[in-house]
Each structure stands twice: as C-alpha cells, then as structure tokens.
Design a protein around this motif. Structure first.
Motif, mmCIF file in Angstrom:
data_model
loop_
_atom_site.group_PDB
_atom_site.id
_atom_site.type_symbol
_atom_site.label_atom_id
_atom_site.label_comp_id
_atom_site.label_asym_id
_atom_site.label_seq_id
_atom_site.Cartn_x
_atom_site.Cartn_y
_atom_site.Cartn_z
ATOM 1 N N PRO A 151 85.591 48.185 60.265
ATOM 2 C CA PRO A 151 85.693 46.977 61.099
ATOM 3 C C PRO A 151 84.888 47.162 62.385
ATOM 4 O O PRO A 151 84.767 48.271 62.912
ATOM 5 C CB PRO A 151 87.193 46.887 61.416
ATOM 6 C CG PRO A 151 87.878 47.773 60.445
ATOM 7 C CD PRO A 151 86.880 48.824 60.042
ATOM 8 N N GLU A 210 82.630 42.349 70.764
ATOM 9 C CA GLU A 210 82.493 42.906 69.420
ATOM 10 C C GLU A 210 81.141 43.601 69.310
ATOM 11 O O GLU A 210 80.098 42.959 69.407
ATOM 12 C CB GLU A 210 82.591 41.788 68.382
ATOM 13 C CG GLU A 210 82.418 42.273 66.973
ATOM 14 C CD GLU A 210 82.504 41.147 65.954
ATOM 15 O OE1 GLU A 210 82.109 41.394 64.806
ATOM 16 O OE2 GLU A 210 82.961 40.038 66.293
ATOM 17 N N LYS A 220 78.202 45.018 67.349
ATOM 18 C CA LYS A 220 77.665 44.713 66.027
ATOM 19 C C LYS A 220 76.751 45.790 65.475
ATOM 20 O O LYS A 220 76.810 46.091 64.301
ATOM 21 C CB LYS A 220 76.858 43.410 66.078
ATOM 22 C CG LYS A 220 77.693 42.194 66.225
ATOM 23 C CD LYS A 220 78.358 41.871 64.925
ATOM 24 C CE LYS A 220 78.894 40.458 64.973
ATOM 25 N NZ LYS A 220 79.594 40.059 63.809
ATOM 26 N N THR A 261 78.980 38.512 69.631
ATOM 27 C CA THR A 261 80.244 37.790 69.689
ATOM 28 C C THR A 261 81.146 38.339 70.789
ATOM 29 O O THR A 261 81.352 39.548 70.889
ATOM 30 C CB THR A 261 80.990 37.878 68.340
ATOM 31 O OG1 THR A 261 80.106 37.476 67.288
ATOM 32 C CG2 THR A 261 82.221 36.987 68.339
ATOM 33 N N TRP A 271 85.042 37.849 72.402
ATOM 34 C CA TRP A 271 86.379 37.371 72.055
ATOM 35 C C TRP A 271 87.175 37.170 73.339
ATOM 36 O O TRP A 271 87.335 38.103 74.132
ATOM 37 C CB TRP A 271 87.081 38.383 71.158
ATOM 38 C CG TRP A 271 86.377 38.553 69.850
ATOM 39 C CD1 TRP A 271 85.334 39.395 69.576
ATOM 40 C CD2 TRP A 271 86.629 37.845 68.650
ATOM 41 N NE1 TRP A 271 84.938 39.257 68.283
ATOM 42 C CE2 TRP A 271 85.718 38.310 67.680
ATOM 43 C CE3 TRP A 271 87.549 36.861 68.288
ATOM 44 C CZ2 TRP A 271 85.695 37.827 66.384
ATOM 45 C CZ3 TRP A 271 87.525 36.383 66.991
ATOM 46 C CH2 TRP A 271 86.607 36.862 66.059
ATOM 47 N N GLY A 285 90.419 32.161 66.255
ATOM 48 C CA GLY A 285 90.955 33.060 65.238
ATOM 49 C C GLY A 285 90.184 34.353 65.141
ATOM 50 O O GLY A 285 88.966 34.364 65.271
ATOM 51 N N LEU A 286 90.920 35.430 64.933
ATOM 52 C CA LEU A 286 90.291 36.736 64.769
ATOM 53 C C LEU A 286 89.742 36.874 63.357
ATOM 54 O O LEU A 286 90.334 36.390 62.395
ATOM 55 C CB LEU A 286 91.299 37.859 65.044
ATOM 56 C CG LEU A 286 91.593 38.111 66.509
ATOM 57 C CD1 LEU A 286 92.816 39.009 66.665
ATOM 58 C CD2 LEU A 286 90.393 38.732 67.200
ATOM 59 N N SER A 287 88.647 37.560 63.247
ATOM 60 C CA SER A 287 87.995 37.808 61.966
ATOM 61 C C SER A 287 88.543 39.082 61.333
ATOM 62 O O SER A 287 88.943 40.014 62.036
ATOM 63 C CB SER A 287 86.490 37.950 62.214
ATOM 64 O OG SER A 287 85.858 38.568 61.143
ATOM 65 N N ASN A 288 88.531 39.146 60.020
ATOM 66 C CA ASN A 288 88.912 40.377 59.320
ATOM 67 C C ASN A 288 87.864 41.469 59.478
ATOM 68 O O ASN A 288 88.120 42.615 59.129
ATOM 69 C CB ASN A 288 89.136 40.091 57.832
ATOM 70 C CG ASN A 288 90.364 39.256 57.595
ATOM 71 O OD1 ASN A 288 91.290 39.243 58.403
ATOM 72 N ND2 ASN A 288 90.376 38.535 56.490
ATOM 73 N N SER A 289 86.692 41.114 59.998
ATOM 74 C CA SER A 289 85.626 42.104 60.140
ATOM 75 C C SER A 289 85.736 42.928 61.427
ATOM 76 O O SER A 289 84.966 43.855 61.624
ATOM 77 C CB SER A 289 84.262 41.417 60.104
ATOM 78 O OG SER A 289 84.098 40.570 61.223
ATOM 79 N N TRP A 314 86.437 32.845 69.903
ATOM 80 C CA TRP A 314 85.206 33.616 69.824
ATOM 81 C C TRP A 314 84.025 32.764 70.298
ATOM 82 O O TRP A 314 83.972 31.559 70.076
ATOM 83 C CB TRP A 314 84.947 34.165 68.422
ATOM 84 C CG TRP A 314 85.115 33.197 67.286
ATOM 85 C CD1 TRP A 314 86.224 33.018 66.526
ATOM 86 C CD2 TRP A 314 84.133 32.276 66.776
ATOM 87 N NE1 TRP A 314 86.005 32.041 65.578
ATOM 88 C CE2 TRP A 314 84.739 31.578 65.700
ATOM 89 C CE3 TRP A 314 82.826 31.981 67.113
ATOM 90 C CZ2 TRP A 314 84.061 30.603 64.975
ATOM 91 C CZ3 TRP A 314 82.149 31.002 66.386
ATOM 92 C CH2 TRP A 314 82.767 30.332 65.333
ATOM 93 N N TRP A 329 79.977 32.904 69.975
ATOM 94 C CA TRP A 329 78.941 33.552 69.171
ATOM 95 C C TRP A 329 77.546 33.138 69.632
ATOM 96 O O TRP A 329 77.299 31.958 69.936
ATOM 97 C CB TRP A 329 79.139 33.173 67.708
ATOM 98 C CG TRP A 329 78.103 33.727 66.792
ATOM 99 C CD1 TRP A 329 77.992 35.008 66.362
ATOM 100 C CD2 TRP A 329 77.031 33.004 66.187
ATOM 101 N NE1 TRP A 329 76.910 35.124 65.522
ATOM 102 C CE2 TRP A 329 76.300 33.900 65.394
ATOM 103 C CE3 TRP A 329 76.614 31.667 66.235
ATOM 104 C CZ2 TRP A 329 75.186 33.525 64.667
ATOM 105 C CZ3 TRP A 329 75.501 31.295 65.508
ATOM 106 C CH2 TRP A 329 74.809 32.214 64.731
#
Length: 142
Positions: free
Chosen positions: A26, A77, A79, A92, A94, A120-124, A138, A140
C-alpha cells in the motif's frame, strides 16, 4: 541531487516509506512534516501545474489547511521515486475533515488547485482510520 535538498531528511523519509517501487505494498500516507522537511524538489508535488509551484508553496498551503478547525489531519500519499537522487513524489493529498469536497476545494487557490477531489480512502493506501465524525477528502493532481 536537487540543490538545497536535506539528505538526512530524505533518508528518514525513504526509511519510513520502504520500497516505494514495490507495487504490491500500500502507498504510504506521510505527515506534512515527513514530506516537506528538507524537500526542495519541485518534481515532488504539483509538477504538472502550469505555475511551477515550489514545495514551500504547497507546504504553506497544506499547513494552513491542517490548522483549520474542521480538519483533523492532512496526509500526503507517496506514489513513486522516479529520480533515485530526487525526493519521493506525490499526486494525491488526503485531508481528514468534516467539510465537504466543495468546501475543501475552496481552500485551494486556483494556481494550486487539484484536478479532482473525492471522498473516501482508497484500498491502495496504508491503513488509516479517520477520527469519528470525519472522512477523507482526496485532492488529486494529474
């Protein structure tokens, strides 16, 4: 190496995020201090914006957002690390808040505006639990 970059801070961030090029992991959500302390690399954030903003401009903006009463936290985040001698990059941000995405968008001046916002939070990203009553917005950048 980017001029002005603090190598001790960069090394500390690299230890925190681990192997950023392992796409099975993640994506790390680091604090404002972790991302910006010692960061003088314009390729690390907002690099596609026409005004060519500096990390300092984003640091000032995000610190101000983090200080708002309706904001519980701001995370970046991480990347990738395209340039092995540069700073890890993000696209991104948050914002953990009680505010709507429309309200959050108004906190960004036009020259630092994200390309898209959502909730919403991402699963990534690494596990992160917003405090009760808040949600993740988020921001972006393409």
């Amino acid at each position: 190496m980017v001029a002005g970059m603090d190598l001790d801070c960069r090394d500390r961030l690299l230890r925190r995020i681990g192997d950023i090029n392992d796409f099975d992991r993640p994506r790390p959500l680091v604090t404002i201090a972790e991302f910006f302390d010692g960061n003088d690399d314009p390729a690390s954030i907002g690099y596609n914006l026409p005004a060519g903003p500096t990390p300092d401009q984003f640091h000032t903006l995000l610190s101000g957002i983090a200080g708002r009463p309706e904001v519980a936290d701001v995370r970046i985040e991480v990347k990738d690390l395209e340039n092995p001698d540069g700073w890890p990059a993000t696209d991104t941000i948050w914002i953990i808040t009680t505010a709507s995405p429309e309200t959050v968008r108004a906190w960004f001046p036009d020259h630092l505006a994200p390309d898209d916002l959502g909730v919403g939070l991402s699963n990534s990203v690494e596990p992160f639990q917003p405090p009760p009553g808040t949600h993740a917005v988020w921001a972006w950048y393409d």
